[in-house]
Design an enzyme around this catalytic site. Structure first.
Site, short mmCIF file in Angstrom:
data_model
loop_
_atom_site.label_atom_id
_atom_site.label_comp_id
_atom_site.label_asym_id
_atom_site.label_seq_id
_atom_site.Cartn_x
_atom_site.Cartn_y
_atom_site.Cartn_z
N GLY A 43 0.86 -1.19 0.00
CA GLY A 43 0.00 0.00 0.00
C GLY A 43 0.89 1.23 0.00
O GLY A 43 2.07 1.14 0.33
N CYS A 85 5.48 -5.85 1.69
CA CYS A 85 5.77 -4.41 1.61
C CYS A 85 5.09 -3.66 2.77
O CYS A 85 5.49 -3.81 3.91
CB CYS A 85 5.39 -3.88 0.24
SG CYS A 85 6.07 -2.26 -0.09
N TYR A 86 4.04 -2.90 2.49
CA TYR A 86 3.34 -2.20 3.57
C TYR A 86 2.85 -3.22 4.61
O TYR A 86 2.92 -2.99 5.82
CB TYR A 86 2.17 -1.41 2.99
CG TYR A 86 1.30 -0.71 4.03
CD1 TYR A 86 1.61 0.57 4.46
CD2 TYR A 86 0.16 -1.33 4.55
CE1 TYR A 86 0.83 1.21 5.41
CE2 TYR A 86 -0.63 -0.70 5.49
CZ TYR A 86 -0.30 0.58 5.92
OH TYR A 86 -1.09 1.19 6.85
N HIS A 121 8.32 -7.47 -3.38
CA HIS A 121 7.05 -7.96 -3.94
C HIS A 121 7.22 -9.32 -4.62
O HIS A 121 7.67 -9.37 -5.78
CB HIS A 121 6.50 -6.94 -4.95
CG HIS A 121 5.98 -5.71 -4.30
ND1 HIS A 121 4.66 -5.56 -3.94
CD2 HIS A 121 6.61 -4.58 -3.92
CE1 HIS A 121 4.50 -4.39 -3.37
NE2 HIS A 121 5.66 -3.76 -3.34
N GLU A 167 4.89 -11.12 -5.74
CA GLU A 167 3.81 -11.34 -6.71
C GLU A 167 4.14 -10.82 -8.11
O GLU A 167 3.48 -11.19 -9.08
CB GLU A 167 2.50 -10.72 -6.20
CG GLU A 167 2.42 -9.19 -6.17
CD GLU A 167 3.08 -8.55 -4.95
OE1 GLU A 167 3.95 -9.18 -4.33
OE2 GLU A 167 2.73 -7.40 -4.63
N ASP A 210 -19.15 -13.22 -20.67
CA ASP A 210 -19.55 -13.20 -19.26
C ASP A 210 -21.04 -13.50 -19.08
O ASP A 210 -21.42 -14.40 -18.34
CB ASP A 210 -19.24 -11.84 -18.61
CG ASP A 210 -17.77 -11.48 -18.72
OD1 ASP A 210 -16.97 -12.38 -18.97
OD2 ASP A 210 -17.43 -10.29 -18.56
N LYS A 226 -11.36 -12.80 -16.06
CA LYS A 226 -11.83 -13.13 -17.42
C LYS A 226 -11.39 -14.53 -17.89
O LYS A 226 -12.19 -15.28 -18.43
CB LYS A 226 -11.27 -12.09 -18.39
CG LYS A 226 -11.94 -12.10 -19.71
CD LYS A 226 -13.11 -11.18 -19.64
CE LYS A 226 -14.08 -11.35 -20.73
NZ LYS A 226 -15.24 -10.48 -20.48
#
Ligand code: XMP
Length: 508
Positions: free
Chosen positions: A54, A81-82, A168, A170, A226, A364
């Site tokens: 964040g 991180c944050y 990070h 990710e 969708d 998606k």
């Protein structure tokens, strides 16, 4: 099904963390940072909690926080991180503002054996993006890795199963980031895989049974993957109690109504086609503001659905909203509203129908996988996305029948040329945008003063970020020539070379 919750502290990668976990086959969902330990305790099969990054500083009063109790739930926690700093802060450590930040790739030195780093080398490339840093760890927390500028780049409290990383894992720049996340999910949380396409379908079907029972429901069928997938799932469970309503707004792709009629006539679907072009153009007359257009369209859709619901005795409205639609409409506590997606933020506050969005947590590509499993035709699965408000948000300025026709025809040419060049399936979306300015041209030896068309062709994986497609010049040339030759109101074609961010895919 085992699940891992990501608490969102406003970082741009919160959804990406959850994405990574799902890709490992474990269900993950993003919850707002203030979800609270009571809510978390109620989640069945909760195996782990990840605190996201964040932009705030933990010592700012207004910064997003979670309660300290979360650290005592006995559920493994990973702070990123944050989130890494917040854990230290909440448990009695000290955070300081760094002299200078640490941004980009850096070398991580692993100092201590930790399950989180199983299978990693002692030196690893990681991606950092921070200014604050932990100065002092709480009692019983140990540093497990450091970098040149950050002495506490990772920590663990093995007993409480609490871990933190300043970098990070990710993002793909962190070479072994996925390994770290896998270690957390499988070795520390001991989560079991359950998030497969058939698992998702089973879950949604049992939710449908619970939410709808023997009531009747209306679904807005747009012909996109969708809503078609949502309709297929629902009709498997509630059969004829599902009424699929397709609204011809006059702002759809070329030949769309016929396509819908033909495609869905093969199914045992209760399909109703509502012709409402005139109403849409009337309400949009003189409206220039994009958000106003979206709101007007959203409201009109709901009016139409409510009328249909009354006629057929339905109590619920189903929409094919997916996860990325909701993020961009500002559903998470810290994400800012980018635009009102007509099937999310554009809905009127008071609605007579109960809204139900069975695909709301899916990305998606997950929807596409389900669609394949349900044997939805390839024509629909491989179709490009088309926005709910339709061509209205591809016409900058006033929406009129004449202008809708120009942009519809231009989009058709673009799609057709991409199909011929075998590029259609390689891109996320390809369409035309009509501008409200006019420019000077020369056609047939005479001066012309007409509209320009913008060609927008983009590549994206999940709609959250996108790049403009590097289409070969000869294809662009064909598109340009055809548009100016076949559409008499256009004398100029430009190619949009903006990525997202900073631009969005659509122009409005
Ligand atoms: P943007 O323009 O936000 O688009 O970068 C991301 C994706 O979302 C689609 N989009 C919409 N879809 N209702 C929808 O159903 C909407 O109001 C809407 N606005 C944008 C857009 O076409 C792209 O694929």
């Amino acid at each position: 099904m085992d699940r891992v919750v990501v608490l969102d502290f406003g970082g741009q990668y919160s959804h990406l963390i959850s994405r990574r976990v799902r890709d490992m086959g474990v269900y993950s969902q993003v919850l707002p940072s203030n979800a609270g330990e009571k809510k978390l305790k109620k989640i069945k099969h909760l195996k782990g909690i990840i605190l996201s990054g964040g932009a705030a500083s933990v010592y700012e009063k207004s910064s997003p926080k979670c309660s300290k109790e979360i650290l005592n739930l006995g559920v493994p926690i990973l702070g990123i991180c944050y989130g890494h700093q917040l854990i230290a802060f909440l448990d009695g450590g000290k955070i300081r503002r760094g002299e200078s930040g640490e941004y980009g790739l850096t070398e991580l030195k692993i100092l201590k054996k930790s399950t989180l780093f199983d299978g990693l080398k002692t030196r690893e490339k990681v991606w950092m993006n921070h200014r604050d840093a932990i100065e002092k760890l709480p009692f019983r927390y140990f540093t497990t890795a450091s970098t040149k500028h950050t002495s506490i780049a990772a920590f663990e409290n093995k007993k409480k199963k609490i871990y933190g990383v300043q970098f990070h894992p990710e993002v793909t720049h962190t070479e072994n980031g996925n390994k770290i996340l896998r270690n957390f999910v499988f070795k520390i949380c001991k989560a079991k895989k359950g998030w497969s396409t058939s698992g998702i379908v089973k879950n949604i079907e049992s939710e449908i049974k619970e939410k709808i029972g023997d009531k009747k429901a209306i679904i807005g069928l747009s012909g996109g993957v969708d809503s078609s997938t949502a309709a297929a799932l629902l009709s498997r469970v509630i059969g004829k109690n599902l009424i699929a309503v397709y609204v011809d707004t006059g702002l759809m792709r070329r030949g769309e109504t016929e396509f819908i009629r033909k495609t869905f006539s093969k199914y045992n679907l209760n399909l109703k086609i509502v012709k409402a072009e005139q109403k849409f153009f009337e309400r949009l007359k003189g409206v220039l503001d994009p958000e106003k257009k979206r709101k007007i369209i959203g409201k009109l859709f709901i009016e139409i659905f409510e009328k249909a619901a009354k006629k057929y005795g339905a109590q619920l409205l189903i929409q094919g909203t997916i996860y990325s639609d909701r993020i961009e409409s500002g559903i998470t506590a810290h994400s800012s509203k980018i635009k009102s997606h007509h099937n999310v933020g554009g809905l009127p506050k008071r609605m007579k129908l109960t809204l139900y969005e069975p695909l709301r947590d899916l990305y998606k590509d997950e929807v596409r996988k389900i669609a394949r499993m349900l044997k939805i035709p390839n024509e629909i699965i491989k179709r490009h996305v088309f926005p709910g408000p339709g061509l209205a948000i591809r016409i900058v300025g006033e929406v009129t029948r004449e202008r809708a026709e120009i942009v519809r025809k231009a989009s058709y040419i673009i799609e057709e040329e991409l199909k011929k060049a075998r590029l259609y399936e390689k891109v996320w979306m390809a369409f035309a945008v009509l501008l409200s300015v006019k420019t000077v041209g020369i056609q047939g030896d005479a001066r012309s003063y007409k509209y320009p068309i913008v060609v927008r062709i983009i590549e994206s994986k999940d709609a959250m970020t996108a790049n403009f497609a590097k289409i070969p010049y000869n294809v662009l040339e064909k598109i340009s020539t055809r548009i100016t030759n076949e559409i008499s109101k256009v004398n100029r074609v430009v190619y949009d070379i903006s990525d997202k961010p900073p631009a969005t895919m659509e122009w409005e």
